[in-house]
Scaffold this motif. Structure first.
Motif, short mmCIF file in Angstrom:
data_model
loop_
_atom_site.label_atom_id
_atom_site.label_comp_id
_atom_site.label_asym_id
_atom_site.label_seq_id
_atom_site.Cartn_x
_atom_site.Cartn_y
_atom_site.Cartn_z
N PRO A 62 -8.92 -5.91 -11.87
CA PRO A 62 -9.07 -4.98 -10.75
C PRO A 62 -8.98 -3.53 -11.21
CG PRO A 62 -6.87 -5.93 -10.79
CD PRO A 62 -7.66 -6.67 -11.82
N PRO A 63 -9.56 -2.60 -10.47
CA PRO A 63 -9.49 -1.17 -10.83
C PRO A 63 -8.07 -0.64 -10.66
CG PRO A 63 -10.54 -1.47 -8.70
CD PRO A 63 -10.37 -2.83 -9.26
N PRO A 64 -7.79 0.56 -11.18
CA PRO A 64 -6.42 1.09 -11.21
C PRO A 64 -5.73 1.19 -9.86
CG PRO A 64 -7.81 2.34 -12.69
CD PRO A 64 -8.73 1.43 -11.94
N GLN A 65 -6.46 1.41 -8.77
CA GLN A 65 -5.82 1.58 -7.46
C GLN A 65 -5.68 0.29 -6.67
OE1 GLN A 65 -8.60 5.09 -6.88
NE2 GLN A 65 -6.93 5.70 -5.52
N ILE A 66 -5.92 -0.84 -7.33
CA ILE A 66 -5.83 -2.14 -6.68
C ILE A 66 -4.88 -3.06 -7.45
CG2 ILE A 66 -7.10 -4.26 -6.15
CD1 ILE A 66 -7.80 -2.09 -4.24
N LYS A 67 -4.05 -3.79 -6.68
CA LYS A 67 -3.23 -4.87 -7.24
C LYS A 67 -3.63 -6.17 -6.55
CE LYS A 67 0.74 -1.85 -8.14
NZ LYS A 67 2.17 -1.58 -7.85
N LEU A 68 -3.71 -7.24 -7.33
CA LEU A 68 -4.10 -8.55 -6.81
C LEU A 68 -2.92 -9.51 -6.87
CD1 LEU A 68 -7.63 -9.04 -8.44
CD2 LEU A 68 -7.09 -8.13 -6.17
N TYR A 69 -2.75 -10.27 -5.80
CA TYR A 69 -1.69 -11.27 -5.71
C TYR A 69 -2.33 -12.61 -5.37
CZ TYR A 69 1.36 -7.18 -5.53
OH TYR A 69 2.00 -6.00 -5.82
N PHE A 70 -2.32 -13.53 -6.32
CA PHE A 70 -2.95 -14.84 -6.13
C PHE A 70 -1.94 -15.85 -5.60
CE2 PHE A 70 -5.88 -12.80 -9.03
CZ PHE A 70 -7.12 -13.28 -8.64
N THR A 71 -2.29 -16.50 -4.50
CA THR A 71 -1.53 -17.63 -3.98
C THR A 71 -2.36 -18.89 -4.23
OG1 THR A 71 -2.49 -17.64 -1.75
CG2 THR A 71 -0.69 -16.08 -2.18
N PRO A 72 -1.80 -20.08 -3.99
CA PRO A 72 -2.58 -21.29 -4.24
C PRO A 72 -3.89 -21.38 -3.48
CG PRO A 72 -0.25 -21.83 -4.04
CD PRO A 72 -0.39 -20.39 -3.66
N ASP A 73 -4.00 -20.71 -2.32
CA ASP A 73 -5.22 -20.86 -1.52
C ASP A 73 -5.86 -19.55 -1.09
OD1 ASP A 73 -3.28 -20.06 0.21
OD2 ASP A 73 -3.53 -21.70 1.64
N ALA A 74 -5.41 -18.42 -1.67
CA ALA A 74 -5.96 -17.13 -1.24
C ALA A 74 -5.64 -16.07 -2.29
CB ALA A 74 -5.38 -16.72 0.11
N VAL A 75 -6.14 -14.87 -2.05
CA VAL A 75 -5.79 -13.71 -2.88
C VAL A 75 -5.53 -12.53 -1.95
CG1 VAL A 75 -8.22 -13.01 -3.20
CG2 VAL A 75 -6.46 -12.24 -4.82
N ALA A 76 -4.47 -11.78 -2.24
CA ALA A 76 -4.16 -10.58 -1.49
C ALA A 76 -4.58 -9.36 -2.30
CB ALA A 76 -2.67 -10.52 -1.18
N VAL A 77 -5.33 -8.47 -1.67
CA VAL A 77 -5.82 -7.24 -2.30
C VAL A 77 -4.99 -6.08 -1.74
CG1 VAL A 77 -7.78 -5.70 -2.61
CG2 VAL A 77 -8.13 -8.19 -2.54
N TYR A 78 -4.22 -5.43 -2.60
CA TYR A 78 -3.33 -4.35 -2.16
C TYR A 78 -3.82 -3.02 -2.74
CZ TYR A 78 0.92 -1.63 -1.35
OH TYR A 78 1.82 -0.67 -0.96
N ALA A 79 -4.17 -2.08 -1.87
CA ALA A 79 -4.66 -0.77 -2.29
C ALA A 79 -3.51 0.24 -2.30
CB ALA A 79 -5.77 -0.29 -1.36
N CYS A 80 -3.47 1.08 -3.33
CA CYS A 80 -2.36 2.03 -3.46
C CYS A 80 -2.83 3.26 -4.27
CB CYS A 80 -1.16 1.37 -4.14
SG CYS A 80 -1.53 0.66 -5.76
N ASP A 81 -1.93 4.22 -4.44
CA ASP A 81 -2.18 5.41 -5.25
C ASP A 81 -3.45 6.16 -4.81
OD1 ASP A 81 0.06 4.82 -6.77
OD2 ASP A 81 -1.08 3.64 -8.21
N PHE A 82 -3.57 6.35 -3.51
CA PHE A 82 -4.74 7.07 -2.98
C PHE A 82 -4.69 8.54 -3.38
CE2 PHE A 82 -4.35 3.45 -0.13
CZ PHE A 82 -5.68 3.06 0.04
N LEU A 83 -5.87 9.11 -3.63
CA LEU A 83 -6.00 10.53 -3.91
C LEU A 83 -6.32 11.28 -2.62
CD1 LEU A 83 -8.15 10.44 -7.17
CD2 LEU A 83 -5.70 10.88 -6.99
N ARG A 84 -5.75 12.45 -2.46
CA ARG A 84 -5.98 13.23 -1.26
C ARG A 84 -7.44 13.70 -1.19
NH1 ARG A 84 -0.42 16.32 0.07
NH2 ARG A 84 0.97 14.86 -1.00
#
Length: 291
Positions: A62-84
């Motif tokens: 994933p790109p620098p502003q995205i974190k991925l969290y894998f569960t057994p049946d899905a993936v969570a996409v978490y966006a962070c570190d936004f630029l103004r």
């Protein structure tokens, strides 16, 4: 694939240009096939959007502003570190302490500019430090804002960055750090040279039946005493619980009080969520098993 979109800031979620709703700390769900390579945008007000192509490559790196969290049946996409969105340079304050000149600026992100005999240094800081103050310390300089603090060396090295508040300064630095967990745990930590030298953990609440299992795993994560949650057979092994569970970094709720998710790092910005269930006897945990 089921995909959960979350964000540190409230933002509009668009997939292939179609508005799917708002995403923040509560997820927005969609069914996406990575083979389709759909274009996703997460757009908070006042900040530049985070855009990415959801495909197999994205799931691997994933790109620098995205974190991925894998569960057994899905993936969570978490966006962070936004630029103004406003990229113009703004000077928030300037100060001189002895031979060091400081300038705190905002240009997309909050940056501390330092200049002394060691050179000119740029220190990137979280948005919370937009309202902050600086003072001298034995190990360099301390920056404080309402919810966080930082220790910066004379050479611009960021020695310490943490949530919390400073309760004492001197030759060492003492601070109270919140864990934001179910029991309201805080840690009173002492640092020397930016290194943790002492830590005392406190709790302000008692667990309920609904949070008992959650409190056990949170206590193991932060190094608090797990013995009060365990039955006689397991109590003697309380100190080894963290080693038994592995190198998890956080604990997440599920829809069952006897089941929790533990977040394990896989690689940079990619995590696996593994689920554990507890069994109780006489109000204490008698068994822990991974699902």
């Amino acid at each position: 694939m089921r995909v959960y979109f979350l964000s540190e800031k409230t933002c509009a979620l668009l997939v292939n240009g179609v508005y799917l709703g708002m995403a923040d700390g509560f997820e927005r769900t969609a069914e996406i096939d990575p083979a389709d390579g759909v274009f996703c945008e997460m757009k908070p007000s006042g900040y530049l959007p985070v855009s990415f192509r959801f495909d197999e490559e994205f799931l691997f790196a994933p790109p620098p502003q995205i974190k991925l969290y894998f569960t057994p049946d899905a993936v969570a996409v978490y966006a962070c570190d936004f630029l103004r969105q406003d990229q113009s340079l703004k000077v928030l304050w300037q100060k001189r302490l002895a031979d060091t000149r400081f300038t705190l600026t905002v240009q997309g992100k909050v940056t501390l500019n330092m200049e002394n005999e060691t050179g000119f240094h740029l220190v990137s800081l979280p948005d919370a430090f937009e309202s902050s103050a600086v003072k001298a310390h034995a190990d360099g300089f301390v920056l404080e804002c309402e919810t966080a603090f930082a220790l910066v060396g004379r050479d611009g090295t960021l020695l310490l960055l943490s949530e919390g508040r400073i309760v004492k300064t001197g030759s060492s630095l003492k601070a109270e750090i919140p864990f934001h967990d179910s029991l309201g745990h805080t840690a009173v930590c002492t640092y020397e040279g930016g290194k943790l030298t002492d830590c005392a953990i406190r709790s302000v609440r008692e667990p309920t039946e609904a949070t008992f299992a959650l409190a056990l795993f949170e206590s193991a994560l932060i190094g608090a005493d797990c013995a009060p949650y365990l039955s006689g057979a397991l109590r003697s092994k309380a100190g080894a619980l963290k080693e038994f569970l592995g190198d998890f970094r956080s604990v997440v709720l599920t829809d069952r009080p006897d089941r929790v998710g533990l977040v394990f790092p896989r690689k940079e910005r990619v995590y696996d969520v593994k689920y554990f269930r507890v069994e109780t006897a006489d109000g204490k945990v008698s068994n822990i098993r991974q699902e």
